[in-house]
Design an enzyme around this catalytic site. Structure first.
Site, PDB file in Angstrom:
ATOM      1  N   ASP A 126       0.878  -1.179   0.000  1.00 15.99           N
ATOM      2  CA  ASP A 126       0.000   0.000   0.000  1.00 15.99           C
ATOM      3  C   ASP A 126       0.912   1.224   0.000  1.00 15.99           C
ATOM      4  O   ASP A 126       1.437   1.627   1.033  1.00 15.99           O
ATOM      5  CB  ASP A 126      -0.902  -0.041   1.241  1.00 15.99           C
ATOM      6  N   ASN A 127       1.133   1.792  -1.185  1.00 19.40           N
ATOM      7  CA  ASN A 127       2.049   2.921  -1.356  1.00 19.40           C
ATOM      8  C   ASN A 127       1.218   4.206  -1.336  1.00 19.40           C
ATOM      9  O   ASN A 127       0.763   4.687  -2.360  1.00 19.40           O
ATOM     10  CB  ASN A 127       2.802   2.724  -2.699  1.00 19.40           C
ATOM     11  N   ASN A 187       0.615   8.288   0.616  1.00 19.67           N
ATOM     12  CA  ASN A 187       1.461   9.489   0.613  1.00 19.67           C
ATOM     13  C   ASN A 187       2.386   9.648   1.814  1.00 19.67           C
ATOM     14  O   ASN A 187       3.461  10.223   1.684  1.00 19.67           O
ATOM     15  CB  ASN A 187       0.592  10.728   0.441  1.00 19.67           C
ATOM     16  N   ARG A 193       2.971   6.884   4.418  1.00 22.32           N
ATOM     17  CA  ARG A 193       3.640   5.626   4.748  1.00 22.32           C
ATOM     18  C   ARG A 193       3.356   4.591   3.673  1.00 22.32           C
ATOM     19  O   ARG A 193       2.230   4.501   3.172  1.00 22.32           O
ATOM     20  CB  ARG A 193       3.127   5.102   6.095  1.00 22.32           C
ATOM     21  N   LYS A 234       2.975   0.751   3.327  1.00 25.16           N
ATOM     22  CA  LYS A 234       2.781  -0.437   4.147  1.00 25.16           C
ATOM     23  C   LYS A 234       3.057  -1.680   3.308  1.00 25.16           C
ATOM     24  O   LYS A 234       2.620  -1.762   2.155  1.00 25.16           O
ATOM     25  CB  LYS A 234       1.340  -0.490   4.682  1.00 25.16           C
ATOM     26  N   TYR A 268     -19.283   5.396 -11.336  1.00 24.59           N
ATOM     27  CA  TYR A 268     -18.521   6.636 -11.129  1.00 24.59           C
ATOM     28  C   TYR A 268     -18.080   7.123 -12.503  1.00 24.59           C
ATOM     29  O   TYR A 268     -17.672   6.295 -13.334  1.00 24.59           O
ATOM     30  CB  TYR A 268     -17.304   6.323 -10.252  1.00 24.59           C
ATOM     31  N   ASP A 318      -5.944   3.194  -3.520  1.00 21.26           N
ATOM     32  CA  ASP A 318      -6.186   2.822  -2.115  1.00 21.26           C
ATOM     33  C   ASP A 318      -7.674   2.890  -1.778  1.00 21.26           C
ATOM     34  O   ASP A 318      -8.186   2.105  -0.977  1.00 21.26           O
ATOM     35  CB  ASP A 318      -5.350   3.700  -1.157  1.00 21.26           C
ATOM     36  N   ASP A 355     -10.937   6.694   5.665  1.00 19.09           N
ATOM     37  CA  ASP A 355      -9.511   6.361   5.734  1.00 19.09           C
ATOM     38  C   ASP A 355      -8.759   7.597   6.220  1.00 19.09           C
ATOM     39  O   ASP A 355      -8.608   8.583   5.490  1.00 19.09           O
ATOM     40  CB  ASP A 355      -9.026   5.908   4.353  1.00 19.09           C
ATOM     41  N   THR A 397      -1.274  26.382  25.364  1.00 15.30           N
ATOM     42  CA  THR A 397      -1.304  26.491  23.896  1.00 15.30           C
ATOM     43  C   THR A 397      -1.446  25.115  23.259  1.00 15.30           C
ATOM     44  O   THR A 397      -2.268  24.903  22.365  1.00 15.30           O
ATOM     45  CB  THR A 397       0.015  27.155  23.416  1.00 15.30           C
TER      46      THR A 397
HETATM   47  N1  LIG Z   1       4.368   6.109  13.385  1.00 17.20           N
HETATM   48  C1  LIG Z   1       3.708   6.972  12.616  1.00 17.20           C
HETATM   49  N2  LIG Z   1       4.350   7.598  11.603  1.00 17.20           N
HETATM   50  C2  LIG Z   1       3.696   8.461  10.796  1.00 17.20           C
HETATM   51  N3  LIG Z   1       2.398   8.767  10.960  1.00 17.20           N
HETATM   52  C3  LIG Z   1       1.742   8.176  11.962  1.00 17.20           C
HETATM   53  C4  LIG Z   1       2.338   7.244  12.816  1.00 17.20           C
HETATM   54  N4  LIG Z   1       1.398   6.801  13.687  1.00 17.20           N
HETATM   55  C5  LIG Z   1       0.270   7.440  13.392  1.00 17.20           C
HETATM   56  N5  LIG Z   1       0.457   8.295  12.380  1.00 17.20           N
HETATM   57  C6  LIG Z   1      -0.565   9.160  11.824  1.00 17.20           C
HETATM   58  O1  LIG Z   1      -1.021   8.529  10.659  1.00 17.20           O
HETATM   59  C7  LIG Z   1      -1.136   9.471   9.598  1.00 17.20           C
HETATM   60  C8  LIG Z   1      -0.739   8.799   8.330  1.00 17.20           C
HETATM   61  O2  LIG Z   1      -1.616   7.714   8.161  1.00 17.20           O
HETATM   62  P1  LIG Z   1      -1.427   6.680   7.006  1.00 17.20           P
HETATM   63  O3  LIG Z   1      -2.678   5.877   6.992  1.00 17.20           O
HETATM   64  O4  LIG Z   1      -0.148   5.950   7.114  1.00 17.20           O
HETATM   65  O5  LIG Z   1      -1.358   7.687   5.749  1.00 17.20           O
HETATM   66  P2  LIG Z   1      -1.210   7.345   4.219  1.00 17.20           P
HETATM   67  O6  LIG Z   1      -2.040   6.110   3.996  1.00 17.20           O
HETATM   68  O7  LIG Z   1      -1.721   8.550   3.523  1.00 17.20           O
HETATM   69  O8  LIG Z   1       0.249   7.118   3.955  1.00 17.20           O
HETATM   70  C9  LIG Z   1      -0.209  10.626   9.934  1.00 17.20           C
HETATM   71  O9  LIG Z   1      -0.834  11.822   9.530  1.00 17.20           O
HETATM   72  C10 LIG Z   1      -0.081  10.545  11.451  1.00 17.20           C
HETATM   73  O10 LIG Z   1      -0.941  11.480  12.075  1.00 17.20           O
HETATM   74  C1  LIG Z   2      -7.102  11.050  -1.999  1.00 18.04           C
HETATM   75  C2  LIG Z   2      -5.704  10.482  -1.871  1.00 18.04           C
HETATM   76  C3  LIG Z   2      -4.685  11.600  -1.940  1.00 18.04           C
HETATM   77  C4  LIG Z   2      -5.584   9.776  -0.502  1.00 18.04           C
HETATM   78  O1  LIG Z   2      -4.252   9.355  -0.335  1.00 18.04           O
HETATM   79  P1  LIG Z   2      -3.642   9.005   1.105  1.00 18.04           P
HETATM   80  O2  LIG Z   2      -4.122  10.001   2.093  1.00 18.04           O
HETATM   81  O3  LIG Z   2      -4.175   7.623   1.443  1.00 18.04           O
HETATM   82  O4  LIG Z   2      -2.172   8.981   0.923  1.00 18.04           O
HETATM   83  C5  LIG Z   2      -5.449   9.395  -2.969  1.00 18.04           C
HETATM   84  O5  LIG Z   2      -6.419   8.397  -2.888  1.00 18.04           O
HETATM   85  C6  LIG Z   2      -5.447   9.999  -4.353  1.00 18.04           C
HETATM   86  O6  LIG Z   2      -4.483  10.604  -4.772  1.00 18.04           O
HETATM   87  N1  LIG Z   2      -6.577   9.824  -5.098  1.00 18.04           N
HETATM   88  C7  LIG Z   2      -6.741  10.295  -6.454  1.00 18.04           C
HETATM   89  C8  LIG Z   2      -7.925  11.181  -6.599  1.00 18.04           C
HETATM   90  C9  LIG Z   2      -9.255  10.538  -6.234  1.00 18.04           C
HETATM   91  O7  LIG Z   2      -9.308   9.488  -5.583  1.00 18.04           O
HETATM   92  O8  LIG Z   2     -10.297  11.101  -6.625  1.00 18.04           O
HETATM   93  K   LIG Z   3      -4.068   5.289   2.367  1.00 17.49           K
END
Ligand SMILES: Nc1ncnc2c1ncn2[C@@H]1O[C@H](COP(=O)(O)OP(=O)(O)O)[C@@H](O)[C@H]1O
Ligand SMILES: CC(C)(COP(=O)(O)O)[C@@H](O)C(=O)NCCC(=O)O
Ligand SMILES: [K+]
Length: 248
Positions: free
Chosen positions: A7-8, A10, A12, A14, A90, A99, A119, A174
């Protein structure tokens, strides 16, 4: 068949190894910014697998993943043309983040339809699946991380903070005031969007949360029925097993 699932997204990337019975092994993540041939060699060098599924919303990193994996094993990229086994109602299916498609596949298989997947990643996405089940669309909003980072970057006096549950709504420092703004405010955003979706969507949709911030936000939102942290990976797994003809 041992399948590598990726799962690539933005923030992380996975990775997990899905064993023939469906169990996940060696689940880990690397910061997406750090995805490189060297990092992949370190993470994957000792693992053995027979195929790989890449679910990417970061084209530059998708190419790096593909170039690393394709000489080693057959690679499938999850797209709207993959065997999702749900409809896509769609206008431009190719524009939907991979994703988000994986989440829709995952929720139908592991939970029920109609459904809304929320998500909580870099962005927060809402993905709506009808009773049919078909992917209908959804909502994209800034993720919780953005709420935390924005003020720290754009103001002189506010710090960059870790997002945690605020002890009080009436912040007495704060940092506490900023946590209340981000976490309580975010729950309000989620509730309002979810209620609006449910008004438009026929049937009684289940709401399932996933992504890095799912647990923190969902525990204050009773309208979310379940948290399923590995929902995206499970959706990727199903699509990959169908593609490779290797259902457990
Ligand atoms: N160890 C971690 N490293 C980075 N982000 C984390 C971690 N634990 C929780 N988070 C939270 O998860 C969010 C990223 O979620 P994630 O589902 O991995 O994003 P994406 O799927 O977009 O890559 C970050 O904004 C942060 O708030
Ligand atoms: C909306 C997203 C940026 C979410 O990415 P993520 O936060 O999971 O990294 C990604 O699914 C994306 O780039 N989508 C393309 C545009 C769309 O789904 O309409
Ligand atoms: K994601």
């Amino acid at each position: 068949m041992r399948l590598l699932l990726i799962d690539n997204s933005n923030t992380r990337t996975k990775l997990t190894l899905s064993l023939p019975g469906g169990a996940f092994q060696h689940t880990c993540w690397i910061p997406t910014a750090d995805v490189s041939p060297e990092a992949l060699e370190t993470t994957l060098g000792n693992l053995s697998f027979d195929g790989a599924v890449i679910c990417s919303v970061v084209p530059e990193k998708s190419r790096i993943l593909h170039d690393f994996l394709a000489p080693r094993v057959p690679v499938h990229h999850l797209t709207a043309e993959s065997p999702l086994e749900i409809g896509i109602d769609y206008p431009e299916p190719d524009r939907i983040g991979a994703d988000r498609l994986a989440n829709a596949v995952g929720v139908v298989a592991r939970h029920q339809a109609p459904a809304v997947v929320i998500d909580f990643g870099t962005a927060v996405t809402f993905d709506v699946v009808s009773a049919a089940p078909s992917y209908l669309g959804g909502v994209i909003a800034p993720g919780l991380g953005a709420m935390g980072e924005y003020l720290g970057r754009k103001t002189a006096l506010l710090p960059l903070i870790d997002l945690e549950e605020p002890a009080h709504a009436i912040g007495r420092s704060t940092v506490e005031a900023m946590r209340a703004g981000a976490v309580i405010g975010y729950r309000g955003l989620v509730r309002e969007i979810l209620a609006s979706i449910r008004r438009e969507l026929p049937g009684d949709a289940i709401a399932v949360a996933t992504g890095g911030d799912a647990a923190l936000i969902a525990r204050g939102v009773p309208e979310i029925q379940r948290v399923d942290s590995e929902l995206t990976l499970h959706g990727i797994e199903l699509v990959g097993r169908r593609h490779f003809g290797a259902l457990p």
